[in-house]
Motif scaffolding. Structure first.
Motif, PDB file in Angstrom:
ATOM      1  N   VAL A 283     -20.393   3.658 -84.192  1.00 32.22           N
ATOM      2  CA  VAL A 283     -19.663   2.738 -84.153  1.00 32.22           C
ATOM      3  C   VAL A 283     -19.300   2.088 -85.410  1.00 32.22           C
ATOM      4  N   ALA A 284     -20.144   2.563 -86.541  1.00 33.69           N
ATOM      5  CA  ALA A 284     -19.800   1.909 -88.307  1.00 33.69           C
ATOM      6  C   ALA A 284     -18.269   2.941 -87.928  1.00 33.69           C
ATOM      7  N   ALA A 285     -18.586   3.968 -88.124  1.00 34.99           N
ATOM      8  CA  ALA A 285     -17.503   4.936 -88.176  1.00 34.99           C
ATOM      9  C   ALA A 285     -16.015   4.566 -87.410  1.00 34.99           C
ATOM     10  N   ALA A 286     -16.197   3.789 -86.185  1.00 37.29           N
ATOM     11  CA  ALA A 286     -14.606   3.677 -85.405  1.00 37.29           C
ATOM     12  C   ALA A 286     -14.448   2.834 -85.506  1.00 37.29           C
ATOM     13  N   LEU A 287     -15.420   1.939 -86.259  1.00 32.27           N
ATOM     14  CA  LEU A 287     -14.996   0.057 -86.589  1.00 32.27           C
ATOM     15  C   LEU A 287     -13.949   0.378 -87.589  1.00 32.27           C
ATOM     16  N   THR A 288     -14.674   1.659 -88.693  1.00 29.76           N
ATOM     17  CA  THR A 288     -13.430   1.164 -90.122  1.00 29.76           C
ATOM     18  C   THR A 288     -12.546   2.315 -90.561  1.00 29.76           C
ATOM     19  N   THR A 289     -12.302   3.007 -89.357  1.00 31.49           N
ATOM     20  CA  THR A 289     -11.043   3.900 -90.233  1.00 31.49           C
ATOM     21  C   THR A 289     -10.399   4.421 -91.086  1.00 31.49           C
ATOM     22  N   PRO A 290      -9.558   3.561 -91.419  1.00 34.68           N
ATOM     23  CA  PRO A 290      -9.030   3.550 -92.706  1.00 34.68           C
ATOM     24  C   PRO A 290     -11.213   2.455 -93.992  1.00 34.68           C
ATOM     25  N   PRO A 291     -11.129   4.136 -93.983  1.00 38.44           N
ATOM     26  CA  PRO A 291     -12.195   3.381 -95.545  1.00 38.44           C
ATOM     27  C   PRO A 291     -11.560   2.261 -96.521  1.00 38.44           C
ATOM     28  N   GLN A 292     -12.540   1.503 -96.844  1.00 31.66           N
ATOM     29  CA  GLN A 292     -12.027   0.458 -97.885  1.00 31.66           C
ATOM     30  C   GLN A 292     -13.525  -0.048 -98.126  1.00 31.66           C
ATOM     31  N   SER A 293     -14.533  -0.032 -99.048  1.00 33.02           N
ATOM     32  CA  SER A 293     -15.459   0.473 -98.657  1.00 33.02           C
ATOM     33  C   SER A 293     -15.815  -0.238-100.165  1.00 33.02           C
ATOM     34  N   ALA A 294     -17.041  -1.164 -99.916  1.00 31.52           N
ATOM     35  CA  ALA A 294     -17.331  -2.246-101.530  1.00 31.52           C
ATOM     36  C   ALA A 294     -19.071  -2.459-101.570  1.00 31.52           C
ATOM     37  N   ARG A 295     -19.962  -2.135-102.308  1.00 36.91           N
ATOM     38  CA  ARG A 295     -21.225  -2.891-102.186  1.00 36.91           C
ATOM     39  C   ARG A 295     -21.191  -4.163-102.782  1.00 36.91           C
ATOM     40  N   VAL A 296     -22.050  -4.604-101.900  1.00 41.20           N
ATOM     41  CA  VAL A 296     -21.492  -6.464-101.977  1.00 41.20           C
ATOM     42  C   VAL A 296     -23.394  -7.166-102.776  1.00 41.20           C
ATOM     43  N   GLY A 297     -24.215  -6.436-103.118  1.00 39.71           N
ATOM     44  CA  GLY A 297     -24.888  -6.473-104.040  1.00 39.71           C
ATOM     45  C   GLY A 297     -25.056  -6.847-105.240  1.00 39.71           C
ATOM     46  N   HIS A 298     -24.678  -6.483-106.049  1.00 36.69           N
ATOM     47  CA  HIS A 298     -23.394  -6.733-107.324  1.00 36.69           C
ATOM     48  C   HIS A 298     -22.672  -6.674-107.477  1.00 36.69           C
TER      49      HIS A 298
END
Lengths: 307, 307
Positions: free
Chosen positions: A287-302
């Motif tokens: 599901v995660a892959a299907a929802l994020t076809t153009p991957p633009q990822s970022a860590r939110v922890g810091h």
DNA sequence: CGACCGGCATCAGCGTTTCTGATCGAGGGT
DNA sequence: ACCCTCGATCAGAAACGCTGATGCCGGTCG
């Protein structure tokens, strides 16, 4: 970099302290936690002795100044601790076939729903701020959150656990006005034009007013009717009925009798992000892959890594 | 709302785990922590048994997948724990006459310096991201941080402790170009015009490049020379010498041979904020008040309250 | 006005936890 | 082949943390 050297401040003690403060009672906390009243008393005494400060006034039981401060530290700390534990124990269990998705009200987009598998899915709508905690606690496997942000800016989320946020969509914003409103026929609106208007206050469903105030840097945006539900159609209907303005993603159609006028200034978008804990596994990964076809990822922890 | 019910995961165990992972050695960690090697071994065994997962591979000692994840939880947790302890013990001690101020390199503004009392002040320049930790640990009484942000947007800071952030100033931004640069005579520049340029990479002193990439939503902004110092004059001189472009607050004058061209798009500002822990006391209160004449305060502990 | 009752503090005692010190097996280097 | 280091394991001792009993204080009700 070495991690601090002090430690101590046993979480058990913190937990009883928080409980005592919440119930304003030693014996009450003892009952709730399954301890003796004696033990609770010793816990608090241990904390106070350790820090060298009174934390609670007795009779009636109420936190002192220092106690208030400790509460501010202890509550998120315990949250994180439980989150860590939940996250790790989840890794021990085999990934279940069931998938629970926690979503903020405005974050459920038709495209999102289309990406879900047909069976064994639970969709749970929660207030935006509780979704990270739900993920951390293992109540949900995947989260969908939304919010106002500058274009390409990640959302600000409570930092309870190391989560990964991925951009799902960004949509322009529109102000919903009753058709008869003097500004309803403008091609676009600036936020500054609407400071003195009355706004629907829908913290659970919509975009919170204080976010508008922050974006514009002024007070104003007086609340009119307050709506505590999460149904967007009700919200648009309220706007149509003249109970106040709302700012919504442009993808939401206005109710009959209302017009949606694009917001041109400031440059803000309605952004929705997918949240997950660490590596997605099992059906969550699909599901995660299907929802994020153009991957633009970022860590939110810091978040400051990017600031 | 009741705080979780699990607790356990003794911080002592977490601390030895983190130490073992860092040193890749049980006996090394034992030495550093003042334990027996036996105790360290038992700590790790206790954690692994409790979670039901192997956390470390032995011989050589290296975290497993689950171990990596636990590290991500444990490190900020211990940081917060120490921060809480430091914060509270600081309340026990009488407020000292000395004042330590931790500032990010670009955050020290002439006006700021003017507001400082004449004596008993230490000014310490630190990388932006370490300032909240320094405040939390009590190494500094007040912090001044800066960063790129949308107008009126608070900065994103690591969330190690409940800190209060107050806006000090916002300044427009300017790109420093060598005088001979083809774009040097433009009245204004858009970030999009400069994606393909070479940029100075000065993470300690300047505005980090990945923040630019995030703001524009693209990769690009290739790094040229990397500068690891914190001196801004060197930075402007490097830009003048043609080693790459820099984006700086418009208040910083360009070096001879360089031009500063205002950034018009996107609408970003250089924002500086004052950070403090809880209620300011003693001389810190005076300085804090002096620095924040127009009070615009916001809690940074739970950023999502505003989003 | 005195007895009672609920609530927190304190204390002794005991069971458990959690160290240490010793010993063992496994690798790696000389 | 020997030694040396490193981690696991075990038994015993010290420390810790809980319970149950008791004391003290303040408010309430007969």
């Amino acid at each position: 970099m070495p991690v601090g050297t002090l430690v101590t401040m046993d979480p058990h003690l913190l937990r009883t302290f928080v409980t005592v403060a919440r119930l304003a009672s030693f014996s009450g906390a003892a009952r709730e936690l399954g301890y003796t009243q004696s033990a609770v008393s010793q816990h608090i005494a241990a904390l106070e002795g350790d820090l060298g400060l009174p934390l609670l006034a007795r009779r009636p039981v109420a936190p002192t100044r220092a106690g208030e401060r400790l509460l501010e530290h202890a509550r998120p700390l315990l949250l994180r601790l439980d989150a860590a534990r939940a996250d790790l124990t989840r890794m021990a269990a085999a990934p279940a076939g069931d998938l629970t998705l926690a979503a903020a009200p405005l974050a459920v987009h038709p495209d999102t729903l289309a990406a879900l598998p047909a069976t064994r899915v639970t969709l749970r709508v929660l207030p935006r701020d509780e979704i990270p905690a739900a993920l951390a606690a293992g109540t949900a496997d995947l989260g969908i959150v939304d919010g106002l942000a500058a274009p390409n800016d990640p959302l600000r989320l409570p930092d309870v656990a190391p989560l990964t946020a991925t951009r799902v969509a960004e949509a322009p914003l529109a102000v919903h006005l009753p058709a008869g409103h003097p500004l309803a026929h403008r091609p676009g609106l600036r936020l500054g034009d609407l400071i003195d208007a009355r706004w629907l206050d829908a913290p659970a469903a919509g975009l919170p007013l204080d976010r508008l105030r922050a974006a514009h840097g002024t007070p104003g945006f007086r609340p009119a009717l307050r709506y505590d539900g999460t149904d967007v159609r009700t919200l648009t209907a309220l706007a149509a009925a003249g109970h106040g303005l709302t700012l919504l993603p442009a993808t939401i159609p206005p109710a009959p009798g209302a017009t949606a006028v694009p917001l041109t200034e400031p440059r803000l978008v309605h952004r929705t992000e997918l949240l997950r804990t660490g590596e997605p596994a099992g059906p969550a990964a699909t599901v995660a892959a299907a929802l994020t076809t153009p991957p633009q990822s970022a860590r939110v922890g810091h978040p400051a890594r990017r600031g």
